[in-house]
Design a protein around this motif. Structure first.
Motif, PDB file in Angstrom:
ATOM      1  N   ARG A 185     -25.966 -14.223   5.231  1.00 19.83           N
ATOM      2  CA  ARG A 185     -25.514 -15.564   5.625  1.00 19.83           C
ATOM      3  C   ARG A 185     -24.074 -15.519   6.161  1.00 19.83           C
ATOM      4  O   ARG A 185     -23.736 -16.240   7.097  1.00 19.83           O
ATOM      5  CB  ARG A 185     -25.606 -16.527   4.439  1.00 19.83           C
ATOM      6  CG  ARG A 185     -27.021 -16.814   3.948  1.00 19.83           C
ATOM      7  CD  ARG A 185     -27.848 -17.522   4.975  1.00 19.83           C
ATOM      8  NE  ARG A 185     -29.139 -17.955   4.435  1.00 19.83           N
ATOM      9  CZ  ARG A 185     -30.089 -18.545   5.151  1.00 19.83           C
ATOM     10  NH1 ARG A 185     -29.896 -18.779   6.437  1.00 19.83           N
ATOM     11  NH2 ARG A 185     -31.233 -18.899   4.597  1.00 19.83           N
ATOM     12  N   ALA A 239     -22.605 -16.529  10.076  1.00 21.52           N
ATOM     13  CA  ALA A 239     -21.430 -17.349  10.387  1.00 21.52           C
ATOM     14  C   ALA A 239     -20.492 -16.620  11.345  1.00 21.52           C
ATOM     15  O   ALA A 239     -19.968 -17.219  12.299  1.00 21.52           O
ATOM     16  CB  ALA A 239     -20.695 -17.726   9.099  1.00 21.52           C
ATOM     17  N   GLY A 265     -19.798 -17.787  15.072  1.00 17.66           N
ATOM     18  CA  GLY A 265     -18.409 -18.084  15.382  1.00 17.66           C
ATOM     19  C   GLY A 265     -17.917 -17.324  16.599  1.00 17.66           C
ATOM     20  O   GLY A 265     -17.227 -17.882  17.468  1.00 17.66           O
ATOM     21  N   PRO A 294     -28.631 -21.698  11.994  1.00 22.40           N
ATOM     22  CA  PRO A 294     -27.164 -21.820  11.977  1.00 22.40           C
ATOM     23  C   PRO A 294     -26.681 -22.983  11.121  1.00 22.40           C
ATOM     24  O   PRO A 294     -25.544 -22.979  10.653  1.00 22.40           O
ATOM     25  CB  PRO A 294     -26.808 -22.021  13.453  1.00 22.40           C
ATOM     26  CG  PRO A 294     -28.046 -22.591  14.066  1.00 22.40           C
ATOM     27  CD  PRO A 294     -29.181 -21.916  13.355  1.00 22.40           C
ATOM     28  N   VAL A 305     -24.945 -22.368   7.797  1.00 18.36           N
ATOM     29  CA  VAL A 305     -23.554 -21.930   7.696  1.00 18.36           C
ATOM     30  C   VAL A 305     -22.738 -22.931   6.885  1.00 18.36           C
ATOM     31  O   VAL A 305     -21.901 -22.550   6.056  1.00 18.36           O
ATOM     32  CB  VAL A 305     -22.936 -21.727   9.094  1.00 18.36           C
ATOM     33  CG1 VAL A 305     -21.429 -21.505   8.999  1.00 18.36           C
ATOM     34  CG2 VAL A 305     -23.604 -20.548   9.800  1.00 18.36           C
ATOM     35  N   THR A 318     -23.479 -22.467   3.304  1.00 13.47           N
ATOM     36  CA  THR A 318     -22.802 -21.260   2.833  1.00 13.47           C
ATOM     37  C   THR A 318     -21.341 -21.553   2.524  1.00 13.47           C
ATOM     38  O   THR A 318     -20.804 -21.127   1.500  1.00 13.47           O
ATOM     39  CB  THR A 318     -22.901 -20.153   3.894  1.00 13.47           C
ATOM     40  OG1 THR A 318     -24.284 -19.861   4.139  1.00 13.47           O
ATOM     41  CG2 THR A 318     -22.193 -18.881   3.432  1.00 13.47           C
ATOM     42  N   ALA A 319     -20.690 -22.291   3.416  1.00 10.45           N
ATOM     43  CA  ALA A 319     -19.282 -22.634   3.210  1.00 10.45           C
ATOM     44  C   ALA A 319     -19.089 -23.434   1.925  1.00 10.45           C
ATOM     45  O   ALA A 319     -18.154 -23.197   1.155  1.00 10.45           O
ATOM     46  CB  ALA A 319     -18.756 -23.420   4.408  1.00 10.45           C
ATOM     47  N   TRP A 352     -13.372 -20.307   2.883  1.00 10.71           N
ATOM     48  CA  TRP A 352     -14.062 -21.589   2.677  1.00 10.71           C
ATOM     49  C   TRP A 352     -13.865 -22.144   1.267  1.00 10.71           C
ATOM     50  O   TRP A 352     -14.534 -23.102   0.880  1.00 10.71           O
ATOM     51  CB  TRP A 352     -15.552 -21.407   2.921  1.00 10.71           C
ATOM     52  CG  TRP A 352     -15.975 -21.352   4.356  1.00 10.71           C
ATOM     53  CD1 TRP A 352     -15.508 -22.094   5.391  1.00 10.71           C
ATOM     54  CD2 TRP A 352     -17.014 -20.520   4.899  1.00 10.71           C
ATOM     55  NE1 TRP A 352     -16.180 -21.780   6.556  1.00 10.71           N
ATOM     56  CE2 TRP A 352     -17.106 -20.814   6.284  1.00 10.71           C
ATOM     57  CE3 TRP A 352     -17.869 -19.558   4.360  1.00 10.71           C
ATOM     58  CZ2 TRP A 352     -18.030 -20.194   7.121  1.00 10.71           C
ATOM     59  CZ3 TRP A 352     -18.779 -18.933   5.191  1.00 10.71           C
ATOM     60  CH2 TRP A 352     -18.858 -19.245   6.562  1.00 10.71           C
ATOM     61  N   LEU A 405     -21.605 -27.842  10.697  1.00 10.15           N
ATOM     62  CA  LEU A 405     -21.489 -26.491  11.230  1.00 10.15           C
ATOM     63  C   LEU A 405     -20.161 -26.311  11.950  1.00 10.15           C
ATOM     64  O   LEU A 405     -19.471 -25.297  11.752  1.00 10.15           O
ATOM     65  CB  LEU A 405     -22.651 -26.203  12.187  1.00 10.15           C
ATOM     66  CG  LEU A 405     -22.574 -24.913  13.006  1.00 10.15           C
ATOM     67  CD1 LEU A 405     -22.528 -23.695  12.100  1.00 10.15           C
ATOM     68  CD2 LEU A 405     -23.755 -24.832  13.976  1.00 10.15           C
ATOM     69  N   ALA A 440     -17.329 -26.017   9.456  1.00 10.53           N
ATOM     70  CA  ALA A 440     -17.351 -24.734   8.758  1.00 10.53           C
ATOM     71  C   ALA A 440     -16.815 -23.620   9.643  1.00 10.53           C
ATOM     72  O   ALA A 440     -16.020 -22.781   9.194  1.00 10.53           O
ATOM     73  CB  ALA A 440     -18.766 -24.412   8.291  1.00 10.53           C
ATOM     74  N   LEU A 441     -17.218 -23.608  10.902  1.00  6.71           N
ATOM     75  CA  LEU A 441     -16.748 -22.565  11.810  1.00  6.71           C
ATOM     76  C   LEU A 441     -15.259 -22.719  12.104  1.00  6.71           C
ATOM     77  O   LEU A 441     -14.541 -21.722  12.225  1.00  6.71           O
ATOM     78  CB  LEU A 441     -17.551 -22.600  13.111  1.00  6.71           C
ATOM     79  CG  LEU A 441     -19.033 -22.183  12.986  1.00  6.71           C
ATOM     80  CD1 LEU A 441     -19.753 -22.375  14.311  1.00  6.71           C
ATOM     81  CD2 LEU A 441     -19.158 -20.737  12.514  1.00  6.71           C
ATOM     82  N   LEU A 490     -13.445 -21.298   9.198  1.00  5.63           N
ATOM     83  CA  LEU A 490     -13.576 -19.852   9.150  1.00  5.63           C
ATOM     84  C   LEU A 490     -12.604 -19.170  10.111  1.00  5.63           C
ATOM     85  O   LEU A 490     -12.117 -18.078   9.833  1.00  5.63           O
ATOM     86  CB  LEU A 490     -15.007 -19.454   9.516  1.00  5.63           C
ATOM     87  CG  LEU A 490     -15.396 -17.984   9.333  1.00  5.63           C
ATOM     88  CD1 LEU A 490     -15.283 -17.581   7.873  1.00  5.63           C
ATOM     89  CD2 LEU A 490     -16.809 -17.744   9.839  1.00  5.63           C
TER      90      LEU A 490
END
Length: 279
Positions: A180, A184, A188, A214, A217, A220-221, A258, A269, A272-273, A276
Motif C-alpha cells: 500500500r 502511494a 505520487g 488508489p 491511499v 493508508t494515510a 502521515w 487522495l 494524502a498525496l 506525503l
C-alpha cells in the motif's frame, strides 16, 4: 464449559470489535476506562463493553484477558498485568515480532497461561470476518476457540509454539502494508508528471494490482500511525531471521509523514498525496 469473564486491553477499533464478538460466549467483557480517551469511552459503549475503574479490578474479575494495543505498548502492558499476578489466560494479540511475544510469555509464566495471537483482516464489523491465529498450550487455545465460536472472528490454531501466530501476522503485514505504501509512492510520482490516470489505466489491465485502488491511499494515510510501528516490528523479525530489513524500515519511515492524519476519515487522495510530498 462455563462462560468466562473477559477483559480487553484496550478497546481500539480492532480491540472493541473483537471484544464485542467475544461477548457472544462470555458472561461479560470488561475494559478499564481510567485514563482512556473520550473516543475510547464512546467506542466501548457502542460495542456494549462493561467499564471498570482499575486494571486490578479487570484482572481480578477476568478469566481471559485479550491484549490488543499499539505495538510499542505491548510489553509494558504485559509487565503491568504480571505485576498484578494475573492467573488466567492472556492472549497476546498485538502486532509484535515473535521475540517480543516470547519475552511477554516469560514475564507472565509464573501466573498466567499465554496464548500467542495474531489478527489478520479488518475489524469484525459490517460483514468482515478476520481470522485470529493462535499458538500456545492446547487447553488454552481451545478456550479461545470456544470464546469466538459462531462469531465473526474465525480462529485457527498453528500449534503449541509461542511466536508462530505473531510471525504469520507480521509476514502477511510486511507484504500487504508495504504494498500500500508503494502504491502511494507510485501514484505520487505519476501525479507529479501528470500521468496518474494513465498509471491507473495500465494497472487495470493486470489482475489483482493494488494500483487499481488508489482511493485506498487515503485509508493508508489515516492508519499510518498504527501501520508504521507494525512494519518496524516486521523489520525486526526479518533481521532476527537473517533477512534484510531495510525495505520495511523505509516503508515505516514513509508512513511517519502521515502521522498527523491519525484516523482522519475525511482525508482525500489528493490530501494524502500532498502530505506525503512534504518532508
Amino acid at each position: 464449559m462455563d462462560q468466562p469473564t473477559v477483559g480487553i486491553l484496550h478497546p481500539g477499533s480492532m480491540g472493541a470489535a473483537v471484544a464485542a464478538c467475544a461477548a457472544t460466549n462470555a458472561t461479560a467483557v470488561l475494559w478499564c476506562e481510567t485514563g482512556r480517551s473520550t473516543a475510547s469511552v464512546e467506542r466501548a459503549a457502542q460495542f456494549g463493553l462493561t467499564p471498570v475503574a482499575t486494571l486490578a479490578e479487570l484482572l481480578n474479575r477476568s478469566d481471559i484477558v485479550i491484549s490488543l494495543c499499539p505495538p510499542a505498548a505491548a510489553e509494558d502492558l504485559a509487565r503491568d498485568v504480571a505485576g498484578h499476578h494475573f492467573a488466567g489466560v492472556y492472549v497476546e494479540a498485538n502486532a509484535i515480532n515473535p521475540e517480543r511475544t516470547k519475552r511477554i510469555a516469560a514475564l507472565l509464566e509464573h501466573g498466567a497461561t499465554v496464548v500467542d495471537g495474531g489478527v489478520v483482516g479488518s475489524p469484525p464489523i459490517g460483514g468482515k470476518t478476520p481470522t485470529l491465529y493462535l499458538a500456545g498450550p492446547a487447553a488454552a487455545t481451545e478456550r479461545i476457540e470456544a470464546l469466538f465460536a459462531s462469531t465473526a472472528v474465525r480462529t485457527a490454531v498453528l500449534g503449541a509454539e509461542i511466536g508462530k501466530a505473531s510471525a504469520l501476522k507480521l509476514a502477511y503485514a510486511s507484504f500487504q502494508k508495504t504494498s500500500r505504501v508503494l502504491v502511494a509512492l507510485a501514484v505520487g510520482m505519476a501525479r507529479e508528471h501528470g500521468v496518474d490516470q494513465e498509471l491507473i489505466e495500465v494497472a487495470s489491465k493486470r489482475n489483482d494490482s493494488y494500483l487499481t485502488e488508489p482511493q485506498y491511499v487515503a485509508k493508508t494515510a489515516a492508519r499510518a500511525w498504527r501501520w508504521g510501528p507494525e512494519l518496524e516490528e516486521a523489520a525486526d523479525a526479518l533481521a532476527a531471521a537473517g533477512l534484510p530489513p531495510e525495505m520495511l524500515r523505509a516503508a515505516a519511515s514513509t508512513l511517519t509523514r502521515w502521522n498527523d492524519a491519525k484516523d482522519d476519515s475525511e482525508l482525500t487522495l489528493t490530501d494524502a498525496l500532498d502530505r506525503l510530498a512534504q518532508p
